[in-house]
Design an enzyme around this catalytic site. Structure first.
Site, PDB file in Angstrom:
ATOM      1  N   SER A   1       0.802  -1.227   0.000  1.00 43.86           N
ATOM      2  CA  SER A   1       0.000   0.000   0.000  1.00 43.86           C
ATOM      3  C   SER A   1       0.832   1.272   0.000  1.00 43.86           C
ATOM      4  O   SER A   1       0.315   2.343  -0.321  1.00 43.86           O
ATOM      5  CB  SER A   1      -0.942   0.018   1.218  1.00 43.86           C
ATOM      6  OG  SER A   1      -0.202  -0.102   2.423  1.00 43.86           O
TER       7      SER A   1
ATOM      8  N   ASP B   1      -3.042   8.188   8.437  1.00 43.23           N
ATOM      9  CA  ASP B   1      -4.024   7.352   9.124  1.00 43.23           C
ATOM     10  C   ASP B   1      -3.426   6.495  10.227  1.00 43.23           C
ATOM     11  O   ASP B   1      -4.050   5.544  10.679  1.00 43.23           O
ATOM     12  CB  ASP B   1      -4.747   6.455   8.112  1.00 43.23           C
ATOM     13  CG  ASP B   1      -3.800   5.538   7.346  1.00 43.23           C
ATOM     14  OD1 ASP B   1      -2.590   5.531   7.656  1.00 43.23           O
ATOM     15  OD2 ASP B   1      -4.266   4.829   6.431  1.00 43.23           O
TER      16      ASP B   1
ATOM     17  N   HIS C   1       0.028   5.001   7.184  1.00 44.43           N
ATOM     18  CA  HIS C   1       0.532   5.582   5.942  1.00 44.43           C
ATOM     19  C   HIS C   1       0.851   7.063   6.134  1.00 44.43           C
ATOM     20  O   HIS C   1       0.408   7.680   7.095  1.00 44.43           O
ATOM     21  CB  HIS C   1      -0.494   5.383   4.823  1.00 44.43           C
ATOM     22  CG  HIS C   1      -0.890   3.958   4.635  1.00 44.43           C
ATOM     23  ND1 HIS C   1      -2.023   3.424   5.222  1.00 44.43           N
ATOM     24  CD2 HIS C   1      -0.295   2.944   3.960  1.00 44.43           C
ATOM     25  CE1 HIS C   1      -2.114   2.143   4.894  1.00 44.43           C
ATOM     26  NE2 HIS C   1      -1.077   1.820   4.142  1.00 44.43           N
TER      27      HIS C   1
END
Length: 387
Positions: free
Chosen positions: A37, A347, A350
């Site tokens: 991610s 968050d 990240h």
């Protein structure tokens, strides 16, 4: 195991002031990216559940599937090379693969984990699958390009990669953080250390396959200081047991594992240089780059390193970014902050676009690369250090 954190941080600082003989800039017509991610530009959103607001709010102003408020490091890499942002391989609409493709997927690990060890309960598209997807992409695009040329379909030709560009492209890797995360949940650190050589062998297999397919320039990120993730720092035991935290206030055991992982990754990259002599490898010390912004957050104009822009993470109660939850009987919506640019963490896991930009600026100029070469010269081999 003796931690080598000081050595890694010193290396990044030394590299920033190092010089190297002049080399001509490389011409990269495309980027092919593999990872998790940290560099997923929408693959996970296309494969599983669509991403939801407020992700993407800062730069794109709509949900793109990126884990953040805007651009990722891979986006800034594309910008630096004068290339468009990478289309996720699995996106069925709005794709243009002339200048590369992104095979990264949120939750990706290097090795193939079973479901009990998977990240977030979803068996990820590990790097073996991503490389298989690349091979299929290369074969099918070559066939479609040939057909489009035969029929004079210029619009189709402009959307497809040129076959000759695969050997000239930059191949980027950013994976490993989820291998660590899964290990922390399922085994002891000693058990994980014993498995790291096998993980590195798996990564080397993926790279060797790409080499056989014509890849020649590799840009490989090591894994970041996972013990410094904001979601972890906001839920530390109080008081923390002696030796639990390192000198930066991060979880020492987790950062030690990341350091050992990176040490073995660097060794594997050195081995690949000998095994694959026609390739150019750049090993990028993302651990030191990310640690620098995290530990100097306030000096660099950000809020404290434990501050999180989007989501609720207090007293081990978690409502993730954009979701609704109930905390102590009260319904809450975990929305984003007013100014994401003042945060390092988006968050809790990240990074914000502002932090990604800062990190990208550091690594693009070669300050944290073992070759001492900037991104624009990543098609060349290592340069001996001179200061």
């Amino acid at each position: 195991m003796v931690a080598v954190l000081g050595i890694l941080v010193t290396w990044g600082v030394m590299s920033a002031g190092a010089t190297h003989p002049h080399k001509l800039p490389c011409t990269f017509p495309a980027i092919y990216n593999f990872g998790d991610s940290n560099s997923d530009t929408g693959g996970g959103s296309a494969a599983f559940y669509p991403a939801a607001p407020p992700t993407g709010e800062t730069f794109f102003h709509w949900v793109t599937g990126r884990a953040g408020d805007g651009r990722l490091i891979i986006d800034f890499i594309a910008e630096q090379l004068g290339l468009p942002y990478l289309s996720p391989y699995l996106n069925s609409l709005g794709t243009n693969f002339r200048h590369g493709a992104n095979f990264a997927m949120g939750g990706t690990t290097i090795r193939n984990l079973n479901e009990s060890m998977s990240v977030n309960g979803v068996p990820p598209f590990h790097t073996e699958i991503q490389v298989v997807q690349f091979r299929q992409f290369k074969q099918r695009s070559a066939r479609l390009f040939k057909l489009a040329k035969r029929h004079g379909d210029e619009s189709e030709i402009r959307r497809l990669p040129r076959p000759q560009d695969f050997s000239k492209a930059l191949y980027t890797f950013d994976a490993g953080q989820n291998d660590l995360s899964a290990a922390f949940r399922t085994m002891t650190n000693r058990q994980f250390v014993a498995q790291i050589p096998a993980i590195m062998d798996e990564l080397a297999k993926r790279i060797s396959i790409l080499y056989e397919e014509g890849a020649r320039a590799f840009w490989i990120h090591n894994t970041g200081p996972i013990g410094c993730l904001a979601v972890t720092l906001r839920n530390l035991p109080k008081p923390a047991p002696p030796g639990y935290l390192d000198q930066h206030g991060c979880i020492k055991s987790q950062n030690d594992m990341a350091i050992e992982f990176n040490k073995q990754l660097k060794k594997k990259v050195d081995q690949l240089r000998k095994k694959l002599p026609l390739a150019a490898f750049t090993y990028v010390d993302m651990f030191s780059a990310k640690l620098k912004i995290i530990t100097n957050a306030i000096k660099l104009g950000f809020l404290d390193k434990a501050s999180i822009c989007c989501g609720y993470h207090e007293n081990n109660n978690h409502v993730w970014c954009g979701n609704d939850g109930v905390i102590n009987g009260t319904k809450i919506h975990a929305g984003s902050c007013r100014d994401p640019s003042s945060y390092v963490s988006w968050d809790g896991v990240h990074y914000t676009e502002a932090a990604n930009r800062w990190i990208a600026d550091q690594i693009i100029k070669g300050s944290f690369s073992d070759t001492l070469l900037p991104l624009s010269q990543a098609c060349h081999g290592p340069t001996p250090m001179t200061t």
